[in-house]
Every structure is written in structure tokens, then in C-alpha cells.
Write a protein that holds these residues in place. Structure first.
Motif, mmCIF file in Angstrom:
data_model
loop_
_atom_site.group_PDB
_atom_site.id
_atom_site.type_symbol
_atom_site.label_atom_id
_atom_site.label_comp_id
_atom_site.label_asym_id
_atom_site.label_seq_id
_atom_site.Cartn_x
_atom_site.Cartn_y
_atom_site.Cartn_z
ATOM 1 N N VAL A 17 0.831 -1.192 0.000
ATOM 2 C CA VAL A 17 0.000 0.000 0.000
ATOM 3 C C VAL A 17 0.873 1.253 0.000
ATOM 4 C CG1 VAL A 17 -1.625 1.325 1.407
ATOM 5 C CG2 VAL A 17 -1.987 -1.111 1.075
ATOM 6 N N ARG A 18 1.982 1.235 0.728
ATOM 7 C CA ARG A 18 2.835 2.408 0.817
ATOM 8 C C ARG A 18 3.689 2.603 -0.430
ATOM 9 N NH1 ARG A 18 5.278 3.486 6.438
ATOM 10 N NH2 ARG A 18 5.056 5.592 5.655
ATOM 11 N N GLY A 19 3.559 1.725 -1.429
ATOM 12 C CA GLY A 19 4.320 1.836 -2.660
ATOM 13 C C GLY A 19 3.603 2.621 -3.742
ATOM 14 N N TYR A 20 2.435 3.181 -3.486
ATOM 15 C CA TYR A 20 1.657 3.990 -4.436
ATOM 16 C C TYR A 20 1.397 3.265 -5.749
ATOM 17 C CZ TYR A 20 2.612 7.665 -1.099
ATOM 18 O OH TYR A 20 2.689 8.396 0.040
ATOM 19 N N PRO A 21 0.706 2.126 -5.717
ATOM 20 C CA PRO A 21 0.442 1.389 -6.948
ATOM 21 C C PRO A 21 -0.505 2.110 -7.906
ATOM 22 C CG PRO A 21 -0.749 0.404 -5.120
ATOM 23 C CD PRO A 21 0.157 1.462 -4.537
ATOM 24 N N SER A 22 -1.220 3.129 -7.421
ATOM 25 C CA SER A 22 -2.149 3.831 -8.311
ATOM 26 C C SER A 22 -1.633 5.200 -8.748
ATOM 27 C CB SER A 22 -3.520 3.963 -7.638
ATOM 28 O OG SER A 22 -3.403 4.724 -6.452
ATOM 29 N N GLY A 23 -0.340 5.428 -8.626
ATOM 30 C CA GLY A 23 0.239 6.666 -9.131
ATOM 31 C C GLY A 23 1.064 7.396 -8.096
ATOM 32 N N ALA A 24 1.978 8.224 -8.596
ATOM 33 C CA ALA A 24 2.840 9.009 -7.717
ATOM 34 C C ALA A 24 2.016 10.056 -6.973
ATOM 35 C CB ALA A 24 3.925 9.690 -8.547
ATOM 36 N N PRO A 25 2.408 10.404 -5.751
ATOM 37 C CA PRO A 25 1.712 11.472 -5.022
ATOM 38 C C PRO A 25 2.157 12.837 -5.550
ATOM 39 C CG PRO A 25 3.531 10.642 -3.710
ATOM 40 C CD PRO A 25 3.474 9.789 -4.948
ATOM 41 N N THR A 26 1.325 13.852 -5.373
ATOM 42 C CA THR A 26 1.690 15.194 -5.842
ATOM 43 C C THR A 26 2.940 15.716 -5.147
ATOM 44 O OG1 THR A 26 0.156 16.195 -4.267
ATOM 45 C CG2 THR A 26 -0.653 15.836 -6.501
ATOM 46 N N GLY A 27 3.233 15.216 -3.966
ATOM 47 C CA GLY A 27 4.439 15.623 -3.258
ATOM 48 C C GLY A 27 5.723 15.199 -3.958
ATOM 49 N N ASP A 31 10.937 16.723 -6.485
ATOM 50 C CA ASP A 31 12.154 15.912 -6.398
ATOM 51 C C ASP A 31 12.031 14.573 -7.109
ATOM 52 O OD1 ASP A 31 10.594 14.376 -4.680
ATOM 53 O OD2 ASP A 31 11.768 14.833 -2.889
ATOM 54 N N MET A 32 10.826 14.223 -7.538
ATOM 55 C CA MET A 32 10.529 13.009 -8.289
ATOM 56 C C MET A 32 10.858 11.720 -7.534
ATOM 57 S SD MET A 32 11.058 14.195 -12.186
ATOM 58 C CE MET A 32 9.778 13.092 -12.704
ATOM 59 N N MET A 33 10.917 11.808 -6.215
ATOM 60 C CA MET A 33 11.128 10.627 -5.382
ATOM 61 C C MET A 33 9.780 9.966 -5.133
ATOM 62 S SD MET A 33 14.327 10.162 -4.774
ATOM 63 C CE MET A 33 14.376 9.105 -3.345
ATOM 64 N N CYS A 103 0.763 18.930 -11.063
ATOM 65 C CA CYS A 103 2.030 19.426 -10.540
ATOM 66 C C CYS A 103 2.099 20.929 -10.762
ATOM 67 C CB CYS A 103 3.214 18.749 -11.236
ATOM 68 S SG CYS A 103 3.446 17.025 -10.756
ATOM 69 N N THR A 104 2.559 21.662 -9.768
ATOM 70 C CA THR A 104 2.682 23.128 -9.792
ATOM 71 C C THR A 104 1.398 23.795 -10.291
ATOM 72 O OG1 THR A 104 3.777 23.085 -11.975
ATOM 73 C CG2 THR A 104 5.193 23.107 -10.035
ATOM 74 N N GLY A 105 0.267 23.289 -9.811
ATOM 75 C CA GLY A 105 -1.019 23.882 -10.150
ATOM 76 C C GLY A 105 -1.543 23.531 -11.528
ATOM 77 N N ASN A 106 -0.799 22.759 -12.288
ATOM 78 C CA ASN A 106 -1.210 22.364 -13.627
ATOM 79 C C ASN A 106 -1.833 20.968 -13.568
ATOM 80 O OD1 ASN A 106 -1.411 21.511 -16.279
ATOM 81 N ND2 ASN A 106 0.640 22.171 -16.875
ATOM 82 N N THR A 112 1.660 9.913 -14.615
ATOM 83 C CA THR A 112 2.102 8.853 -13.716
ATOM 84 C C THR A 112 1.302 7.588 -14.006
ATOM 85 O OG1 THR A 112 2.567 8.296 -11.397
ATOM 86 C CG2 THR A 112 0.492 9.458 -11.838
ATOM 87 N N HIS A 113 1.714 6.479 -13.414
ATOM 88 C CA HIS A 113 1.008 5.214 -13.594
ATOM 89 C C HIS A 113 -0.333 5.252 -12.860
ATOM 90 C CE1 HIS A 113 3.520 4.971 -10.015
ATOM 91 N NE2 HIS A 113 2.627 4.129 -9.509
ATOM 92 N N SER A 114 -1.305 4.535 -13.382
ATOM 93 C CA SER A 114 -2.599 4.436 -12.697
ATOM 94 C C SER A 114 -2.786 3.062 -12.066
ATOM 95 C CB SER A 114 -3.743 4.716 -13.676
ATOM 96 O OG SER A 114 -3.726 3.787 -14.743
ATOM 97 N N ASN A 115 -1.879 2.140 -12.366
ATOM 98 C CA ASN A 115 -1.895 0.796 -11.793
ATOM 99 C C ASN A 115 -0.503 0.196 -11.986
ATOM 100 O OD1 ASN A 115 -1.732 -0.365 -14.482
ATOM 101 N ND2 ASN A 115 -3.903 0.118 -14.682
ATOM 102 N N THR A 116 -0.331 -1.053 -11.603
ATOM 103 C CA THR A 116 0.987 -1.685 -11.725
ATOM 104 C C THR A 116 1.082 -2.603 -12.944
ATOM 105 O OG1 THR A 116 0.304 -3.433 -10.204
ATOM 106 C CG2 THR A 116 1.480 -1.539 -9.257
#
Length: 199
Positions: A17-27, A31-33, A103-106, A112-116
Motif C-alpha cells: 500500500v505504501r508503494g503507491y500502486p495507483s500513481g505518484a503522489p503530488t508531493g 524531487d521526483m522521489m 504538478c505546480t497547479g497544472n 504517472t502510472h494508474s496501476n501496476t
């Protein structure tokens, strides 16, 4: 041992669950981490390159972008200018198994990925440049799985100008290699030179 099995099952679910299988977080936009807790990015060399169908861009004219390399499950892809971590331009309709990331209001500033599900060399992204005179490059984080990912996958630089189509099959990968992996490119050149001298 039987008492530890439920503990390991819960731990596995929490890690997934903590691996974000449904996409990267806006945070992750700046830094793209990917925020995969307890996991560090893979070291260089990168097994991926980003190739485009052109070396130049015109505002409003789509640029085709492809992540080349082994199949991957996760991605965060942005366009940027030098000295700035803000996502630039906007992406057109994302390919299957991907989605927009604000990202940045856009609202269409990144993809990003929506699934794995697996994505690969046939997954093509389309980016719309803004009215900018600054050179542009594409930056990505690419994940083969939760614990195996690379940060800092970068394309060649695109400049504003008349469209110059690139044959992706022949020049895209080598152009990306020259810019992404200069040491590897230099070693290859030296080996070719040495082979010519020894003949």
C-alpha cells in the motif's frame, strides 16, 4: 513460526500500500522521489532512456515521448527547463494504465502510472509545449517494481525552433545514450577507436 505468519502477511500488505500502486503522489512533483518507505533509488547506470520524435519544439505542437528500456510498472514523467523543478507544458490524453498528475497547479503537468500493469517501449506519451523560449528536457522516475526504481532518467534537450523529425528507431536511443550516459558513450568511442588502430 505459525504465529509469525499473520504478522508477515500484514507487513506485506502495508508495504504494498505504501508503494503507491495507483500513481505518484503530488508531493513527488519537485524531487521526483516516489516515497516508497525504506527503499532507495537504484544506482547508475540507468537501464532507461527517454526519447522524443524531435529535437525542437513549437508551442502547441505535440511532442511524442517514449521511455525506452525494460518493461516497467511505475512512472512519473515531466517536462522541465534548466534551473527549475516546475512541470512545464501539459500532456495530452495519457496512454492506457497511466493518468495525469497535477504538478505546480497544472492539472496535466505530469503523467504517472494508474496501476501496476506493465508498460514498455510501446507506451507513447504526447506532450504539448507552452509558449516558451527556454530549452526543455523530459525527466522521469521509472519503477520496475516497488523496491527497484531509478530517479533522474533524462532526455536530450529540445530547443524551440522549426520541427525536425527524428527517426526513433535509429537515432533516439543513441542520442539519449550520449546525453544520459556520457561515460559509457566515451568508453564505447575509445573502444571503437582502439579497434580501428589495432587493425
Amino acid at each position: 513460526m505459525d504465529l509469525l505468519l499473520p504478522f508477515f502477511m500484514i507487513l506485506k500488505v502495508l508495504c504494498h500500500v505504501r508503494g503507491y500502486p495507483s500513481g505518484a503522489p503530488t508531493g513527488a512533483c519537485e524531487d521526483m522521489m516516489p516515497r516508497h518507505s525504506g527503499v532507495q533509488p537504484q544506482p547508475f547506470p540507468l537501464p532507461y532512456t527517454i526519447v522524443t520524435n524531435t529535437w525542437t519544439f513549437q508551442p502547441g505542437q505535440p511532442v511524442t515521448v517514449t521511455v525506452r528500456g525494460p518493461d516497467y510498472r511505475g512512472v512519473l514523467l515531466e517536462a522541465r527547463t534548466f534551473g527549475n523543478t516546475n512541470a512545464l507544458g501539459s500532456w495530452q490524453l495519457p496512454p492506457p494504465d497511466t493518468k495525469f498528475l497535477q504538478c505546480t497547479g497544472n492539472p496535466q503537468g505530469a503523467v504517472t502510472h494508474s496501476n501496476t500493469n506493465l508498460k514498455g517501449n510501446t507506451t507513447v506519451y504526447s506532450w504539448i509545449p507552452p509558449d516558451s523560449a527556454s530549452p526543455v528536457y523530459f525527466m522521469a522516475t521509472v519503477a520496475q517494481q516497488r523496491a527497484v526504481y531509478w530517479v533522474g532518467v533524462r532526455s536530450m534537450t529540445l530547443t524551440r525552433g522549426k520541427p525536425e523529425e527524428v527517426n526513433l528507431a535509429t537515432t533516439g536511443a543513441s542520442a539519449g545514450m550520449a546525453e544520459e550516459k556520457p561515460l559509457l558513450f566515451l568508453i564505447a568511442c575509445l573502444l571503437m577507436f582502439q579497434a580501428l588502430v589495432w587493425k
